[in-house]
Design a protein around this motif. Structure first.
Motif, PDB file in Angstrom:
ATOM      1  N   THR A   1       0.840  -1.208   0.000  1.00 51.36           N
ATOM      2  CA  THR A   1       0.000   0.000   0.000  1.00 51.36           C
ATOM      3  C   THR A   1       0.870   1.252   0.000  1.00 51.36           C
ATOM      4  O   THR A   1       0.592   2.223  -0.725  1.00 51.36           O
ATOM      5  CB  THR A   1      -0.922   0.006   1.225  1.00 51.36           C
ATOM      6  N   GLN A   2       1.923   1.243   0.812  1.00 51.92           N
ATOM      7  CA  GLN A   2       2.811   2.405   0.880  1.00 51.92           C
ATOM      8  C   GLN A   2       3.517   2.652  -0.444  1.00 51.92           C
ATOM      9  O   GLN A   2       3.695   3.800  -0.860  1.00 51.92           O
ATOM     10  CB  GLN A   2       3.833   2.207   2.000  1.00 51.92           C
ATOM     11  N   LEU A   3       3.916   1.569  -1.126  1.00 48.87           N
ATOM     12  CA  LEU A   3       4.656   1.715  -2.381  1.00 48.87           C
ATOM     13  C   LEU A   3       3.735   1.875  -3.589  1.00 48.87           C
ATOM     14  O   LEU A   3       4.153   2.334  -4.643  1.00 48.87           O
ATOM     15  CB  LEU A   3       5.574   0.499  -2.592  1.00 48.87           C
ATOM     16  N   GLY A   4       2.495   1.447  -3.448  1.00 43.35           N
ATOM     17  CA  GLY A   4       1.542   1.579  -4.542  1.00 43.35           C
ATOM     18  C   GLY A   4       1.704   0.531  -5.614  1.00 43.35           C
ATOM     19  O   GLY A   4       1.240   0.726  -6.751  1.00 43.35           O
ATOM     20  N   VAL A   5       2.357  -0.593  -5.298  1.00 42.96           N
ATOM     21  CA  VAL A   5       2.557  -1.677  -6.271  1.00 42.96           C
ATOM     22  C   VAL A   5       2.381  -3.009  -5.560  1.00 42.96           C
ATOM     23  O   VAL A   5       2.513  -3.120  -4.344  1.00 42.96           O
ATOM     24  CB  VAL A   5       3.959  -1.633  -6.904  1.00 42.96           C
ATOM     25  N   ALA A   6       2.073  -4.048  -6.357  1.00 46.44           N
ATOM     26  CA  ALA A   6       2.039  -5.409  -5.827  1.00 46.44           C
ATOM     27  C   ALA A   6       3.453  -5.968  -5.844  1.00 46.44           C
ATOM     28  O   ALA A   6       4.191  -5.831  -6.831  1.00 46.44           O
ATOM     29  CB  ALA A   6       1.115  -6.277  -6.670  1.00 46.44           C
ATOM     30  N   LEU A   7       3.851  -6.601  -4.754  1.00 52.39           N
ATOM     31  CA  LEU A   7       5.195  -7.163  -4.652  1.00 52.39           C
ATOM     32  C   LEU A   7       5.224  -8.671  -4.855  1.00 52.39           C
ATOM     33  O   LEU A   7       6.290  -9.231  -5.153  1.00 52.39           O
ATOM     34  CB  LEU A   7       5.808  -6.815  -3.282  1.00 52.39           C
ATOM     35  N   PHE A   8       4.058  -9.325  -4.709  1.00 52.23           N
ATOM     36  CA  PHE A   8       4.000 -10.783  -4.841  1.00 52.23           C
ATOM     37  C   PHE A   8       2.796 -11.197  -5.674  1.00 52.23           C
ATOM     38  O   PHE A   8       1.724 -10.571  -5.617  1.00 52.23           O
ATOM     39  CB  PHE A   8       3.898 -11.457  -3.462  1.00 52.23           C
ATOM     40  N   HIS A   9       2.983 -12.280  -6.451  1.00 54.25           N
ATOM     41  CA  HIS A   9       1.871 -13.000  -7.051  1.00 54.25           C
ATOM     42  C   HIS A   9       1.490 -14.093  -6.065  1.00 54.25           C
ATOM     43  O   HIS A   9       2.300 -14.964  -5.741  1.00 54.25           O
ATOM     44  CB  HIS A   9       2.275 -13.631  -8.385  1.00 54.25           C
ATOM     45  N   ARG A  10       0.263 -14.086  -5.577  1.00 54.77           N
ATOM     46  CA  ARG A  10      -0.162 -15.056  -4.578  1.00 54.77           C
ATOM     47  C   ARG A  10      -1.151 -16.036  -5.212  1.00 54.77           C
ATOM     48  O   ARG A  10      -2.117 -15.629  -5.870  1.00 54.77           O
ATOM     49  CB  ARG A  10      -0.836 -14.366  -3.389  1.00 54.77           C
ATOM     50  N   THR A  11      -0.895 -17.314  -5.019  1.00 53.15           N
ATOM     51  CA  THR A  11      -1.850 -18.356  -5.402  1.00 53.15           C
ATOM     52  C   THR A  11      -2.007 -19.286  -4.205  1.00 53.15           C
ATOM     53  O   THR A  11      -1.330 -19.138  -3.195  1.00 53.15           O
ATOM     54  CB  THR A  11      -1.349 -19.155  -6.626  1.00 53.15           C
ATOM     55  N   THR A  12      -2.890 -20.234  -4.325  1.00 53.78           N
ATOM     56  CA  THR A  12      -3.077 -21.178  -3.207  1.00 53.78           C
ATOM     57  C   THR A  12      -1.876 -22.097  -3.057  1.00 53.78           C
ATOM     58  O   THR A  12      -1.700 -22.719  -2.000  1.00 53.78           O
ATOM     59  CB  THR A  12      -4.339 -22.028  -3.456  1.00 53.78           C
ATOM     60  N   ARG A  13      -1.049 -22.189  -4.099  1.00 55.24           N
ATOM     61  CA  ARG A  13       0.077 -23.119  -4.055  1.00 55.24           C
ATOM     62  C   ARG A  13       1.412 -22.452  -3.786  1.00 55.24           C
ATOM     63  O   ARG A  13       2.299 -23.053  -3.180  1.00 55.24           O
ATOM     64  CB  ARG A  13       0.159 -23.905  -5.373  1.00 55.24           C
ATOM     65  N   ASN A  14       1.596 -21.243  -4.266  1.00 55.75           N
ATOM     66  CA  ASN A  14       2.915 -20.630  -4.073  1.00 55.75           C
ATOM     67  C   ASN A  14       2.823 -19.111  -4.032  1.00 55.75           C
ATOM     68  O   ASN A  14       1.772 -18.524  -4.292  1.00 55.75           O
ATOM     69  CB  ASN A  14       3.893 -21.080  -5.168  1.00 55.75           C
ATOM     70  N   VAL A  15       3.970 -18.522  -3.698  1.00 57.33           N
ATOM     71  CA  VAL A  15       4.118 -17.068  -3.647  1.00 57.33           C
ATOM     72  C   VAL A  15       5.312 -16.715  -4.510  1.00 57.33           C
ATOM     73  O   VAL A  15       6.419 -17.252  -4.313  1.00 57.33           O
ATOM     74  CB  VAL A  15       4.345 -16.578  -2.199  1.00 57.33           C
ATOM     75  N   ARG A  16       5.132 -15.820  -5.479  1.00 57.78           N
ATOM     76  CA  ARG A  16       6.229 -15.423  -6.367  1.00 57.78           C
ATOM     77  C   ARG A  16       6.354 -13.907  -6.387  1.00 57.78           C
ATOM     78  O   ARG A  16       5.358 -13.191  -6.305  1.00 57.78           O
ATOM     79  CB  ARG A  16       5.987 -15.915  -7.800  1.00 57.78           C
TER      80      ARG A  16
END
Length: 306
Positions: A51-66
């Motif tokens: 929120t502070q940076l205004g960007v998404a840092l991770f792709h989140r799925t039920t299996r992994n985090v990238r």
């Protein structure tokens, strides 16, 4: 990617630390275990950072985090920044240790008598807050003090065993201080055979110098007429000037200038010398204050070996 400069100051080290843990392990669960927090708390901190940076840092799925592309860039920047911060903190801590540290060391008497004062005076001028404890010891006692960790290091002769590390700082040739009543010469050297025919003044059995002389004798099957033994080089000098015998001494212990009562002659055939250096327990790590003092010892005492 460009983060908004006005928003960057709001990013604190706690959030970056959590981000590093998740990014390095690609797991909220592992990051939570390593930071001793719940997975939900870790996830909340990552959302706060995004929120502070205004960007998404991770792709989140039920299996992994990238990591996203922006996440990869932030991870690289954060790792570099923390390395620089760690280096800066280490430098500050070492500087504080030097200013307020303690050094305990042992020193060979002939070095202490002739070279140590200038080293300690220079060190005291730069680091007046460091507590220094010096023990003036013959070689056997010096090695034992290092072995028992009573001294951080020693300035002394080269050990004969491999239980110590030795850093050579000075090659110190041996001389004979011969009364003019015992010899007439215009030479600046004296052969070992000639010297052996004279009454001799030697340092006692506890010194490495005595061992060096006796080893040379054994190699040549020569027996010396040892008239007197003493613990201090200055005593040998006084005895030689009184005509009682020829004193065998290292160069550093010789009096300066010409003496109307004695000749100072380099021993040859064979040429004898002793190695003087920094002696430490093998593999020992020293704190910043002893290391700085050793650096000064190399500069001021080691210059004589050039």
């Amino acid at each position: 990617m460009a983060f908004e400069a006005s928003r960057l100051p709001r990013v604190n080290l706690k959030l970056l630390h959590t981000f590093l843990l998740v990014g390095e392990h690609s797991s909220f669960r592992i990051a939570a275990e390593k930071s001793f927090r719940s997975a939900s708390a870790v996830s909340a901190q990552i959302r706060q950072l995004e929120t502070q940076l205004g960007v998404a840092l991770f792709h989140r799925t039920t299996r992994n985090v990238r990591l996203t592309a922006e996440g990869h860039e932030l991870l690289a920047c954060a790792e570099r920044a923390l390395l620089e911060l760690d280096g800066g903190l280490r430098t500050i801590r070492e500087a504080a240790d030097i200013k307020q540290g303690r050094v305990s060391f042992a020193c060979s008497p002939t070095i202490a008598e002739t070279r140590l004062a200038q080293v300690l005076a220079a060190f005291r001028q730069d680091y007046p807050g460091v507590e220094i404890r010096v023990r003036e010891l013959t070689s056997e006692a010096l090695f034992e003090s290092i072995r028992q960790r009573e001294a951080d290091f020693g300035i002394g002769p080269q050990p004969e065993t491999d239980e110590f590390d030795f850093d050579l700082i000075l090659v110190d040739p041996l001389y004979a201080l011969v009364p003019r009543s015992l010899i007439t010469t215009r030479r600046t050297t004296i052969g070992f055979a000639t010297l052996a025919s004279m009454p001799l003044l030697l340092l006692n059995q506890a010194t490495a110098l005595r061992h060096t002389v006796e080893a040379a004798l054994k190699d040549r099957g020569v027996k010396l007429d040892t008239r007197y033994e003493f613990a201090q080089a200055q005593t040998l000098i006084s005895m030689a000037r009184s005509g009682l015998g020829a004193a065998i001494l290292p160069r550093v212990a010789l009096p300066e200038g010409d003496d109307p009562l004695t000749f100072r002659l380099r021993i040859v055939n064979p040429s004898l010398s002793r190695n003087i250096g920094i002696v430490t327990s093998r593999g020992q790590s020293l704190s910043p204050a002893p290391l700085r003092l050793i650096e000064l010892i190399r500069q001021l005492i080691g210059a004589d070996s050039q």
